[in-house]
Design a protein around this motif. Sequence first.
Motif, short mmCIF file in Angstrom:
data_model
loop_
_atom_site.label_atom_id
_atom_site.label_comp_id
_atom_site.label_asym_id
_atom_site.label_seq_id
_atom_site.Cartn_x
_atom_site.Cartn_y
_atom_site.Cartn_z
N LEU A 1 0.82 -1.20 0.00
CA LEU A 1 0.00 0.00 0.00
C LEU A 1 0.86 1.26 0.00
N ASN B 1 0.08 11.49 -1.33
CA ASN B 1 -0.99 12.43 -1.60
C ASN B 1 -0.43 13.62 -2.38
N ARG C 1 -6.50 5.77 -3.86
CA ARG C 1 -7.34 5.25 -2.79
C ARG C 1 -7.53 6.38 -1.78
N GLN C 2 -8.67 6.40 -1.14
CA GLN C 2 -8.96 7.44 -0.17
C GLN C 2 -8.69 6.94 1.23
N GLU C 3 -7.99 7.75 1.98
CA GLU C 3 -7.75 7.49 3.40
C GLU C 3 -8.15 8.75 4.16
N GLY C 4 -9.25 8.69 4.86
CA GLY C 4 -9.76 9.89 5.52
C GLY C 4 -10.17 10.91 4.48
N ASN D 1 -6.54 11.64 -0.73
CA ASN D 1 -6.40 10.62 -1.76
C ASN D 1 -4.92 10.30 -1.91
N TYR D 2 -4.60 9.03 -1.94
CA TYR D 2 -3.23 8.58 -2.13
C TYR D 2 -3.11 7.96 -3.51
#
Length: 98
Positions: A30, A34, A65-68, A71-72
Amino acid sequence: MPLFIALGDEVRLTIIEVLANACIKKQTELCGMNVNEITDKTSLSRPAISHHLRILKEAGLVSSRQEGTANYYFLTFGESTKRLCTLGQYLQNYMDQV
């Protein structure tokens, strides 16, 4: 072809290099960065980075992919590589017939 448009720009190649280096350093499945992290590694503004990332995503070279709230972005070469191989095989077959 969106792939060639995406690869035909030096800035986008720099973004690909920055994302690749991030995965090499993190050495995890992973990996990703960002927009702020990519901006810190380049001389571009956040809006410019976002513009180039959109083009890279449309070409299938980058996914996110979104984390919180962030976007990463990470590299995704699978489908693009298959398309390039198909093109290479087509060209080889054409050249063999000439």
